[in-house]
Scaffold this motif. Structure first.
Motif, PDB file in Angstrom:
ATOM      1  N   VAL A 187       0.846  -1.199   0.000  1.00 54.47           N
ATOM      2  CA  VAL A 187       0.000   0.000   0.000  1.00 54.47           C
ATOM      3  C   VAL A 187       0.881   1.249   0.000  1.00 54.47           C
ATOM      4  O   VAL A 187       0.630   2.204  -0.746  1.00 54.47           O
ATOM      5  CB  VAL A 187      -0.945   0.020   1.234  1.00 54.47           C
ATOM      6  N   PHE A 188       1.952   1.219   0.800  1.00 59.87           N
ATOM      7  CA  PHE A 188       2.814   2.392   0.863  1.00 59.87           C
ATOM      8  C   PHE A 188       3.549   2.602  -0.456  1.00 59.87           C
ATOM      9  O   PHE A 188       3.718   3.746  -0.913  1.00 59.87           O
ATOM     10  CB  PHE A 188       3.815   2.280   2.024  1.00 59.87           C
ATOM     11  N   ARG A 189       3.962   1.497  -1.106  1.00 61.79           N
ATOM     12  CA  ARG A 189       4.611   1.619  -2.411  1.00 61.79           C
ATOM     13  C   ARG A 189       3.647   2.214  -3.434  1.00 61.79           C
ATOM     14  O   ARG A 189       4.033   3.039  -4.266  1.00 61.79           O
ATOM     15  CB  ARG A 189       5.091   0.252  -2.899  1.00 61.79           C
ATOM     16  N   ALA A 190       2.378   1.786  -3.378  1.00 65.42           N
ATOM     17  CA  ALA A 190       1.387   2.338  -4.307  1.00 65.42           C
ATOM     18  C   ALA A 190       1.210   3.838  -4.041  1.00 65.42           C
ATOM     19  O   ALA A 190       1.164   4.644  -4.984  1.00 65.42           O
ATOM     20  CB  ALA A 190       0.052   1.598  -4.153  1.00 65.42           C
ATOM     21  N   TYR A 191       1.135   4.228  -2.757  1.00 61.37           N
ATOM     22  CA  TYR A 191       1.035   5.656  -2.430  1.00 61.37           C
ATOM     23  C   TYR A 191       2.242   6.404  -2.982  1.00 61.37           C
ATOM     24  O   TYR A 191       2.095   7.465  -3.598  1.00 61.37           O
ATOM     25  CB  TYR A 191       0.938   5.851  -0.910  1.00 61.37           C
ATOM     26  N   ALA A 192       3.444   5.849  -2.764  1.00 63.83           N
ATOM     27  CA  ALA A 192       4.671   6.504  -3.230  1.00 63.83           C
ATOM     28  C   ALA A 192       4.639   6.673  -4.754  1.00 63.83           C
ATOM     29  O   ALA A 192       4.991   7.735  -5.287  1.00 63.83           O
ATOM     30  CB  ALA A 192       5.897   5.689  -2.811  1.00 63.83           C
ATOM     31  N   THR A 193       4.182   5.641  -5.448  1.00 61.87           N
ATOM     32  CA  THR A 193       4.156   5.685  -6.910  1.00 61.87           C
ATOM     33  C   THR A 193       3.184   6.749  -7.424  1.00 61.87           C
ATOM     34  O   THR A 193       3.553   7.610  -8.226  1.00 61.87           O
ATOM     35  CB  THR A 193       3.752   4.304  -7.471  1.00 61.87           C
ATOM     36  N   TYR A 194       1.951   6.710  -6.947  1.00 63.91           N
ATOM     37  CA  TYR A 194       0.940   7.627  -7.489  1.00 63.91           C
ATOM     38  C   TYR A 194       1.169   9.069  -7.025  1.00 63.91           C
ATOM     39  O   TYR A 194       0.900  10.009  -7.762  1.00 63.91           O
ATOM     40  CB  TYR A 194      -0.469   7.128  -7.154  1.00 63.91           C
ATOM     41  N   THR A 219       4.150  10.378  -6.496  1.00 71.02           N
ATOM     42  CA  THR A 219       5.243  10.867  -7.341  1.00 71.02           C
ATOM     43  C   THR A 219       4.723  11.216  -8.732  1.00 71.02           C
ATOM     44  O   THR A 219       5.086  12.251  -9.299  1.00 71.02           O
ATOM     45  CB  THR A 219       6.365   9.801  -7.414  1.00 71.02           C
ATOM     46  N   LEU A 278      -1.177  10.101   2.521  1.00 73.52           N
ATOM     47  CA  LEU A 278      -0.131   9.499   3.358  1.00 73.52           C
ATOM     48  C   LEU A 278      -0.743   8.882   4.611  1.00 73.52           C
ATOM     49  O   LEU A 278      -0.448   7.738   4.970  1.00 73.52           O
ATOM     50  CB  LEU A 278       0.903  10.573   3.755  1.00 73.52           C
ATOM     51  N   LEU A 307      -5.483   0.975  -3.944  1.00 77.09           N
ATOM     52  CA  LEU A 307      -5.117   1.153  -5.351  1.00 77.09           C
ATOM     53  C   LEU A 307      -6.234   1.857  -6.113  1.00 77.09           C
ATOM     54  O   LEU A 307      -5.994   2.720  -6.951  1.00 77.09           O
ATOM     55  CB  LEU A 307      -4.827  -0.212  -5.999  1.00 77.09           C
TER      56      LEU A 307
END
Lengths: 159, 159, 159
Positions: free
Chosen positions: A16-23, A25, A95, A108
């Motif tokens: 979930v955190f990686r998805a937040y970081a991706t979108y 950015t 966040l 997502l």
């Protein structure tokens, strides 16, 4: 020290955190693109706001005539400000939402709709597309942010 | 509970994260300074925008003449907006970058160039310095943010 | 994977962090409300900025007369921009402050004063209240942010 770094890396390893970081950015890069589009229109339309920016066109009246507003420049600037007004809440609430333990699928869905809505909003503003294209894309991003805020307050409320 | 607090404190004990915290706080304080400079110019130039702000100058036409734009006030406001447009991406992308496990040396290099670029940008805008001073300092901060975004997407990409 | 999620949930379980999440969400939602108020005044005052927004009023001169600025619309927009200028620093500095291990009581005091100050600021701007209402509410939020920045730099300084 390497134990601490591992702990931090664990945060970025969470899906979930990686998805937040991706979108996040992606939408921030999209917002940054507005600066380049503004500069492009200022240069091609020869429409500047600071006297020091027109110095290369000569002195006096010759340079002064380029200190003017241009409808295309102003349109990009309005799109940029609208990005700030909507992406800042996403940055903060998103966040906290990512840290509130949502299902990966639901998270997502939120992030993808928001990013899609803001990209659509930019096209709708800059082309421009007839209304309600811009209005609806704005509303989609807004609604997704409200939905995430609800989850954050439900999970974390501490007044 | 004290175990949780310890975990949080570990985050702030990580050197990359401490560097992010330091430079983010510095650039945000610098941005906040723009509010004070705007207020200073509004008061010394007697150039206000809200009727209630000129009430102390008397009533009617006497107060109304201070509802005007001033080139110095507008210049500071443009610098402030440019800060928002560039520091917001740094705030978000920089946080994710700090969590993506960069080398301390590389992270410090990014943060220092960004902070230096934004401080230079402010001087270039407010003095003003001849171009391309402002343009180059803007571009340096922009490039550093793009570089951090690349690292975040390379480490965390999850679409 | 569920171990990682637990770790994240621990962050949101920390009381200081929960308080930060709550008050940040509240002030960001308040800021988002400014968009709706702007839209409300644009529609009721019939004061638009984009030609495509007035297409439903007909074509040519009939629609063009609604492309104008309105004092109430401009007032809400100034309040919105002031929110951005002040809530963005709170978002960043407040997060770092929450991670710097403050006492719960002190943290709550900071967050509550900031949220109260920004809500008061909005009423003072939109009604509008006579000065120094707006000035003082702005200063209270500003001072609280400076106080948190001091704590962050004292705890985490790494240049």
């Amino acid at each position: 020290r390497s134990g601490e770094m591992a702990k931090l890396t664990q945060l970025i390893d969470n899906e979930v955190f990686r998805a937040y970081a991706t979108y996040t950015t992606i939408v921030l890069l999209k917002m940054m693109l507005m600066s380049l589009i503004t500069a492009y229109f200022r240069i091609t339309r020869k429409a500047f706001v600071n006297p020091e920016d027109t110095a290369s066109f000569g002195k006096g009246e010759n340079a002064k005539k380029y200190l003017r507003t241009d409808p295309d420049v102003e349109r990009v600037r309005r799109g940029h400000l609208n990005d700030l007004e909507n992406i800042v809440p996403f940055l903060g609430i998103g966040l906290l939402y990512a840290l509130s333990g949502p299902e990966l699928y639901t998270a997502l869905l939120h992030f993808r709709i928001f990013a899609g809505a803001r990209i659509t909003h930019t096209f709708a503003y800059l082309i421009p597309l007839p209304q309600p294209s811009r209005g609806l894309s704005w509303a989609a991003g807004y609604a997704v942010t409200i939905s995430m805020a609800y989850k954050v307050l439900k999970t974390a409320l501490y007044l």
